[in-house]
Design an enzyme around this catalytic site. Sequence first.
Site, PDB file in Angstrom:
ATOM      1  N   GLU A 139     -31.362  28.609  23.504  1.00 46.26           N
ATOM      2  CA  GLU A 139     -31.089  28.071  24.842  1.00 46.26           C
ATOM      3  C   GLU A 139     -32.265  27.278  25.403  1.00 46.26           C
ATOM      4  O   GLU A 139     -32.059  26.243  26.051  1.00 46.26           O
ATOM      5  CB  GLU A 139     -30.719  29.208  25.794  1.00 46.26           C
ATOM      6  CG  GLU A 139     -29.292  29.717  25.666  1.00 46.26           C
ATOM      7  CD  GLU A 139     -29.088  30.609  24.454  1.00 46.26           C
ATOM      8  OE1 GLU A 139     -27.932  30.911  24.124  1.00 46.26           O
ATOM      9  OE2 GLU A 139     -30.108  31.008  23.847  1.00 46.26           O
ATOM     10  N   HIS A 208     -23.927  41.086  29.434  1.00 45.02           N
ATOM     11  CA  HIS A 208     -22.936  40.013  29.528  1.00 45.02           C
ATOM     12  C   HIS A 208     -22.203  40.029  30.864  1.00 45.02           C
ATOM     13  O   HIS A 208     -21.203  39.327  31.028  1.00 45.02           O
ATOM     14  CB  HIS A 208     -21.922  40.122  28.381  1.00 45.02           C
ATOM     15  CG  HIS A 208     -22.487  39.802  27.037  1.00 45.02           C
ATOM     16  ND1 HIS A 208     -23.376  40.627  26.395  1.00 45.02           N
ATOM     17  CD2 HIS A 208     -22.289  38.737  26.211  1.00 45.02           C
ATOM     18  CE1 HIS A 208     -23.705  40.105  25.230  1.00 45.02           C
ATOM     19  NE2 HIS A 208     -23.067  38.958  25.095  1.00 45.02           N
TER      20      HIS A 208
END
Length: 403
Positions: A139, A208
């Site tokens: 990322e 998450h």
Amino acid sequence: MAATILHGVGATTALSSINYNNSRRSLPERKRTSLVIQCDGSLSSGLNISNNRGAKLSTNAVATKQENVTASTTSKPGLRHELLLFEALREGLEEEMERDPHVCVMGEDVGHYGGSYKVTKGLADKYGDLRVLDTPIAENSFTGMGIGAAMTGLRPIVEGMNMGFLLLAFNQISNNCGMLHYTSGGQFKIPIVIRGPGGVGRQLGAEHSQRLESYFQSIPGIQMVACSTPYNAKGLMKAAIRSDNPVILFEHVLLYNLKERIPDEEYVLSLEEAEMVRPGKHVTVLTYSRMRYHVMQAAKTLVNKGYDPEVIDIRSLKPFDLHTIGNSVKKTHHVLIVEECMRTGGIGASLTASINEHFHDYLDAPIVCLSSQDVPTPYAGALEEWTVVQPAQIVAAVEQLCQ
């Protein structure tokens, strides 16, 4: 006024002890030429066509209104087609890629796989691997690459497979994305969109299920919006891509399969305007993203109990649309904020501070903020629900607030 505590399943709400008086400080009214969408929770909305004011860098936490702004929400008859929310995002993205060859997409599995939630499905076949670029699981690298691409004239959309993963790119988003326009003396603009799913899903586990709105809200130079319907998902996506500011678009993992009929003709929403979901007179309920539907579910119960709540989807998380919010506060004199963000340092805390700063004299009671508990989201389904605000808590909070 002594502090009062409300207890309910899944969240704790504290009422601050503030002295309130009945005097109404006269604040100048600003003309507004927009109509409002009235929604009863059934996902219906009118056609919105608004100008995109993203070309000018927003530096404040409060949106300022221009007197000559065209109507941001104009209801017109027209043909409509039905889309799920993730399809509306894709349609907006595809229209902008067709309109502007500088628009490109990058992220993990966004290419031929079509993205984890299929927002980019079919785009690689249509536009090729250079405009829809699959990246490694890194990322920080591909977010930095997207920022560099924006500096050189492209308009990249960076997808975080999950918003929690973008913490790995926080340095790039903060030190580069948000600051380069300023630190370069205006030599660079950063027209980048960073988007992806977040929020509490259904047993996705703590890592998450993060709500990172407040993490990014404190970064100077960043605009933030949160979509909640297929209609505003498409309109905000198009506006974000056209903006010369870096924009973070928050999507909720549980809203991708919401279905709604949206206009066939093109429309673009403002990045700085809230949406009036339900006009009312007794209490202003401010919310966004998934909590919009918990609020509307609670509103049905409240109406049966004789209350008339005004529901506003704030949509713009940075800057806040204090014009719309302020007009509502002047009418109802009571404010309830319902969010899925964490209570400590969350969006609700910033919104509470802004309302107290600008509209304190219009409040007849302290602002109530219902937020998620300050704990990692449990995996167990029953415990997961306890950490998030539920409709019954909203009903109880309004009843307490309006006493």
